[in-house]
Write an enzyme that holds these catalytic residues in place. Structure first.
Site, PDB file in Angstrom:
ATOM      1  N   ILE A   1      -5.126   4.053   7.193  1.00  0.00           N
ATOM      2  CA  ILE A   1      -4.468   3.115   6.286  1.00  0.00           C
ATOM      3  C   ILE A   1      -4.805   1.710   6.752  1.00  0.00           C
ATOM      4  O   ILE A   1      -4.500   1.333   7.886  1.00  0.00           O
ATOM      5  CB  ILE A   1      -2.936   3.302   6.294  1.00  0.00           C
ATOM      6  CG1 ILE A   1      -2.550   4.774   6.182  1.00  0.00           C
ATOM      7  CG2 ILE A   1      -2.287   2.458   5.208  1.00  0.00           C
ATOM      8  CD1 ILE A   1      -2.924   5.429   4.893  1.00  0.00           C
TER       9      ILE A   1
ATOM     10  N   HIS B   1       1.672  -3.270   8.811  1.00  0.00           N
ATOM     11  CA  HIS B   1       2.479  -3.380  10.029  1.00  0.00           C
ATOM     12  C   HIS B   1       3.909  -3.841   9.747  1.00  0.00           C
ATOM     13  O   HIS B   1       4.638  -4.160  10.684  1.00  0.00           O
ATOM     14  CB  HIS B   1       1.823  -4.308  11.056  1.00  0.00           C
ATOM     15  CG  HIS B   1       0.383  -3.997  11.303  1.00  0.00           C
ATOM     16  ND1 HIS B   1      -0.056  -2.724  11.600  1.00  0.00           N
ATOM     17  CD2 HIS B   1      -0.728  -4.790  11.269  1.00  0.00           C
ATOM     18  CE1 HIS B   1      -1.371  -2.750  11.758  1.00  0.00           C
ATOM     19  NE2 HIS B   1      -1.800  -3.983  11.552  1.00  0.00           N
TER      20      HIS B   1
ATOM     21  N   ASP C   1      -1.430   1.624  -2.093  1.00  0.00           N
ATOM     22  CA  ASP C   1      -0.335   0.804  -1.570  1.00  0.00           C
ATOM     23  C   ASP C   1       0.522   1.669  -0.657  1.00  0.00           C
ATOM     24  O   ASP C   1       1.161   2.617  -1.116  1.00  0.00           O
ATOM     25  CB  ASP C   1       0.496   0.255  -2.736  1.00  0.00           C
ATOM     26  CG  ASP C   1       1.632  -0.635  -2.286  1.00  0.00           C
ATOM     27  OD1 ASP C   1       1.860  -0.762  -1.066  1.00  0.00           O
ATOM     28  OD2 ASP C   1       2.300  -1.216  -3.161  1.00  0.00           O
TER      29      ASP C   1
ATOM     30  N   GLY D   1      -9.161  -3.506   6.656  1.00  0.00           N
ATOM     31  CA  GLY D   1      -9.482  -4.793   7.280  1.00  0.00           C
ATOM     32  C   GLY D   1     -10.177  -5.743   6.326  1.00  0.00           C
ATOM     33  O   GLY D   1     -10.666  -5.360   5.263  1.00  0.00           O
TER      34      GLY D   1
ATOM     35  N   THR E   1     -14.609  -3.876  15.823  1.00  0.00           N
ATOM     36  CA  THR E   1     -13.250  -3.578  15.413  1.00  0.00           C
ATOM     37  C   THR E   1     -12.292  -4.038  16.502  1.00  0.00           C
ATOM     38  O   THR E   1     -12.634  -3.988  17.691  1.00  0.00           O
ATOM     39  CB  THR E   1     -13.055  -2.068  15.151  1.00  0.00           C
ATOM     40  OG1 THR E   1     -11.660  -1.775  15.063  1.00  0.00           O
ATOM     41  CG2 THR E   1     -13.643  -1.228  16.262  1.00  0.00           C
TER      42      THR E   1
END
Length: 287
Positions: free
Chosen positions: A92, A167, A141, A95, A63
């Site tokens: 949230i 982000h 979402d 990946g 990670t």
């Protein structure tokens, strides 16, 4: 040579075989049979051998919380108290983007570090291939409050929330405003990759004082820690003012501690020119 062997070597030639046997029987009667030494525990191997070190686990599971970033050391510090507790962790962003069969590294890391926790992940893509014992994923979402609330309702109590999603500042802000009120008292809320707050290409802003970026929101929380010191008598404390007790900023990472923020203030004593001298308590009549 052990002490027992040394004593035998020195004494037995002096007392002879029969004398030595007599001494041995006397010792057994007075001391009793000695317990067998416990076998040494087998050395841990694999993930079990590094399960207490979040940095090593992050590297093992590949990670980016260690390597591309240096987040794991901060997580270790602020989440260590939960190491063996039963609790819910929600992350949230799982990946792997839309690539088939990719993602879930950090969820596996959390599972290895917290042996009694339930690990939950949300992603806009289907990541159900990650699901296993103590790991559950949801399609959701983070820009949609209803989607977030629906997932939170399925999980129940939220003790740790980690935003490692898109982000994009609007999404980070929406997620925080939606989920922070649901975080348990004493819980931890984390926002990762805050560098995007400064990038217009990622819905951030070059304006360091912009109120509409994720960092703008997070920096305002630090003022809220001290809302009891504000001299504006008409100021109404917000939910975050009253329920955040710590905000810790690191490179591209912010960790927020939830709790009751009500320590009080000495401003009326310190600012007598503004507030005047406090009135002395009225004397009460006695009979």
């Amino acid at each position: 040579m052990s002490i027992k062997s040394a004593v035998k070597k020195a004494v037995k030639p002096v007392v002879g075989e029969r004398g030595w046997e007599t001494l041995r029987k006397v010792k057994q009667r007075t001391v009793g049979p000695q317990p067998k030494p416990k076998p040494k525990p087998k050395a841990l191997t694999g993930v079990a051998a590094i399960s207490d070190d979040l940095c090593k686990l992050a590297a093992h599971f590949k990670t980016d919380k260690w390597g591309a970033h240096k987040y794991a050391q901060h997580y270790q510090r602020y989440l260590q108290h939960l190491k063996n507790k039963e609790f819910n962790l929600l992350e949230i962003g799982i990946g792997g983007y839309a690539r088939a069969g990719q993602g879930g590294a950090s969820l596996r890391m959390w599972k290895a570090f917290f042996p009694n926790a339930q690990i939950h992940g949300v992603d806009i893509q289907d990541k159900s291939f990650v699901d296993e014992d103590r790991i559950t994923t949801y399609i959701g979402d983070q820009s949609d409050p209803e989607s977030l609330l629906s997932i939170a309702g399925k999980i129940g109590k939220l003790d740790v929330i980690i935003d490692d999603g898109s982000h994009r500042s609007p999404h980070v802000i929406t997620t925080f405003k939606t989920l922070f009120p649901l975080l348990a008292d004493g819980g931890i809320y984390v926002v990762e990759d805050t560098q995007s707050s400064y990038w217009p290409e990622w819905m951030g802003s070059e304006d360091l004082d912009s109120p509409d970026t994720s960092m703008g929101l997070l920096k305002r929380l630090t003022d809220g820690l001290n809302f009891e010191e504000f001299v504006d008598e008409d100021y109404k404390p917000t939910y975050t003012d009253r329920n955040i007790v710590g905000v810790h900023f690191f490179h591209n990472l912010v960790i927020i501690e939830k709790g009751v923020n009500a320590e009080g203030s000495n401003k009326r004593q310190a600012l007598k020119a503004r507030y005047g001298t406090p009135a002395a308590p009225k004397a009460t009549k006695t009979t």
